[in-house]
Design an enzyme around this catalytic site. Structure first.
Site, PDB file in Angstrom:
ATOM      1  N   ASP A  14      86.910  17.545  20.801  1.00 58.74           N
ATOM      2  CA  ASP A  14      86.517  16.635  19.714  1.00 58.74           C
ATOM      3  C   ASP A  14      86.864  15.174  20.000  1.00 58.74           C
ATOM      4  OD1 ASP A  14      85.989  19.049  18.344  1.00 58.74           O
ATOM      5  OD2 ASP A  14      87.916  18.993  17.298  1.00 58.74           O
ATOM      6  N   GLU A 221      78.282  19.313  11.522  1.00 56.23           N
ATOM      7  CA  GLU A 221      79.628  18.713  11.611  1.00 56.23           C
ATOM      8  C   GLU A 221      79.626  17.664  12.724  1.00 56.23           C
ATOM      9  OE1 GLU A 221      82.330  21.927  12.543  1.00 56.23           O
ATOM     10  OE2 GLU A 221      81.457  22.255  14.516  1.00 56.23           O
TER      11      GLU A 221
HETATM   12  O1  FUB Z   1      88.190  21.254  16.409  1.00 57.20           O
HETATM   13  C1  FUB Z   1      87.959  21.883  15.182  1.00 57.20           C
HETATM   14  C2  FUB Z   1      86.557  21.682  14.762  1.00 57.20           C
HETATM   15  O2  FUB Z   1      85.673  22.221  15.737  1.00 57.20           O
HETATM   16  C3  FUB Z   1      86.092  20.248  14.623  1.00 57.20           C
HETATM   17  O3  FUB Z   1      86.601  19.580  13.521  1.00 57.20           O
HETATM   18  C4  FUB Z   1      84.641  20.478  14.621  1.00 57.20           C
HETATM   19  O4  FUB Z   1      83.848  19.332  14.741  1.00 57.20           O
HETATM   20  C5  FUB Z   1      84.488  21.429  15.778  1.00 57.20           C
HETATM   21  O5  FUB Z   1      84.438  20.773  17.009  1.00 57.20           O
END
Ligand code: FUB
Length: 322
Positions: A14, A221
């Protein structure tokens, strides 16, 4: 340039990436093996601290690990799971925005402050008032700061409508508008929202909002925002279809119009990125699970050069998965 793994000896994911001074700083999630079984709620992403990394040459430079800069155990309102963060600079201070579940297992977004880009970051006593869900990404638009945030499934965005918690999670029908990421201007002191968060509407080429059933295009996301030739590029993951896509607009609030795929699926379930210009080139920082042998919760940071066509379109990069 060839794709490059940046931190081969540890699991980092991330990436949020910014240029501060003459160095590039990477703010990733710090994956670890905590033994929690994989599920759709993302409980296996059980991270408990952040490191900061920096380098002065993306293609060949040594990556400096500045060590642990914030830990769950030092955040007064903490429950569990430090997910994707971002950092902004204003008036001599560095502000880290991080999602974390509170003691009732609800994701909120917190702020921690440092005097230097490499930390350490000191957390505020409480999360941002009215914050929810995950994946904050900050745009510095000439001194106005905007936060983009939100994520489906384990990111809990389906539990909210119009910034209010629902009694229970609700997903729109396939033919209804998709659940959007949110954007909000930050207060002058960088510690609160200056207004109610607004939906980040992504339109299809037909001018209509993308629908929930359009799973290869709709937001899931991993919001990121950057500017190129005066346009705002909002990019994100489509989650369960594993693409990084982008949409462009004329101002920070959108609407944005869907343009295409930045990165095809990687090895792993999640895909997540940052786009940044450094020393005259554009780069896509992201992650995959090749080094861990495909363990979705143990991800490794990578970087590739990102190129635009003359009309401003981003050339699709092959993620090497699926
Ligand atoms: O790393 C945890 C979660 O997985 C992140 O917040 C999301 O975007 C995904 O990459």
């Amino acid at each position: 340039m060839k794709m490059r793994y940046l931190v081969p000896d540890d699991y980092m994911a991330d990436p949020a990436v910014h240029v501060f001074g003459d160095r590039l700083y990477i703010y990733p999630s710090h994956d670890r093996e905590s033994g929690i079984p994989e599920n759709d709620n993302g409980d296996h992403f059980d991270m408990c601290d952040y490191h900061v990394f920096s380098l002065d040459d993306v293609e060949n430079g040594v990556v400096t690990d500045h060590g642990k800069v914030l830990e769950v155990k030092n955040i007064p309102w903490a429950g569990r799971q430090l997910w994707d963060c971002d950092v902004a600079f204003k008036n001599g201070k560095y502000y880290m925005y991080f999602p974390l579940k509170d003691k009732t297992d609800i994701f909120r977004i917190g702020v921690a402050i440092a005097d230097r880009p490499e930390g350490p970051f000191i957390p505020q006593p409480d999360p941002i008032r009215g914050s929810y869900s995950i994946d904050p990404a900050i745009l510095d638009d000439g001194g106005n700061f905007y936060m983009y945030f939100g994520g489906l499934w384990g990111g809990q965005l389906q539990r909210y409508r119009d910034n209010k918690a629902l009694e229970s999670a609700a997903f729109p029908a396939d033919n209804e508008p998709a659940l959007p990421s949110r954007v909000v201007r930050l207060s002058a002191d960088m510690l609160q929202f200056a207004e109610e968060p607004r939906p980040v509407v992504i339109l299809g080429k037909d001018g209509k909002p993308l629908t929930a059933g359009d799973t290869e295009k709709r937001f899931f996301e991993a919001s990121w925002i950057h500017k190129y030739l005066g346009k705002y590029y909002f990019s994100y993951s489509t989650g369960d279809t594993h693409l990084l896509c982008y949409a462009t607009g004329d101002n920070p609030y959108g609407p944005f119009t869907y343009q295409g795929v930045i990165l095809t699926p990687v090895v792993g379930w999640t895909t997540h990125h940052a786009i940044v210009e450094f020393k005259g080139k554009w780069y896509l920082f992201h992650h995959d699970c090749v080094p861990s042998g495909g363990k979705t919760w143990l991800r490794s940071l990578k970087v590739a050069e990102l190129k635009y066509d003359a009309d401003g379109s981003i050339q699709t990069i092959n993620g090497g998965g699926q």
